[in-house]
Design a protein around this motif. Structure first.
Motif: not given
Length: 190
Positions: A166-171, A138-149
């Motif tokens: 740093a955690n964001l970059h890893v996710l 869920p957290l990976q999907a959330r940050v990906f969609m926040m960034r891309e969508h």
């Protein structure tokens, strides 16, 4: 032969309910608050019905309604008075699906999309993409969609999710890698 554009009223209730469930899933992922997610979905649907005359059927209904939802979610995130500063995203440049800034490359569509059946291929691709996205934690999907969508900056995402840069970059790296593997397996190797 061009098809006649559909109006909002021409969609069956079960089609609209499917879109509503997808909207709720997306809003919960982004806002991390079921009540707020339900509210923003209801507001988006109410806005869609209120402005139904502006829907001409040139885009998919889901695309049109999700654009409304996206804007409402961004408004909520901005309203929560998060500090907005720009920061560079340091990502792995080896991914063929993402550019040097970590954004989805628009030219990565399969060659078949350029033919007559491009709309069908695109629809199939986005169904598979959605399945791959839903397989992410869920957290990976959330940050990906926040960034891309939602197109939020790294700092906005970090502030909203309570994570370090740093955690964001890893996710983001892990989400892109898993999406690339899933898409390669389920779409590009088909």
């Amino acid at each position: 032969m061009p098809s006649t554009p559909q109006t909002l009223d021409s969609y069956r209730p079960e089609e609209l309910e499917t879109i509503r469930r997808q909207m709720l899933h997306f809003a919960k992922l982004q806002l991390q608050d079921i009540d707020l997610a339900e509210d923003v979905v209801q507001e988006s649907l109410a806005s869609a019905y209120k402005n139904a005359s502006s829907f001409k059927g040139r885009a998919a209904l889901k695309t049109w309604i999700f654009a409304i939802l996206k804007n409402k979610i961004i408004d909520i995130l901005h309203h929560q008075k998060r500090t907005v500063t720009l920061s560079e995203l340091d990502t792995d440049n080896s991914s063929e699906f993402f550019d040097k800034n970590g954004h989805w490359q628009q030219n990565m569509s399969p060659n078949e999309w350029r033919g007559i059946d491009s709309q069908i291929y695109q629809q199939e691709f986005w169904v598979i993409f959605d399945l791959c996205l839903n397989k992410l934690p869920p957290l990976q999907a959330r940050v990906f969609m926040m960034r891309e969508h939602l197109e939020l900056t790294s700092q906005q995402i970090c502030d909203e999710c309570g994570i370090s840069t740093a955690n964001l970059h890893v996710l983001l790296y892990r989400s892109r890698l898993q999406l690339q593997r899933c898409l390669t397996k389920n779409w590009f190797e088909k």
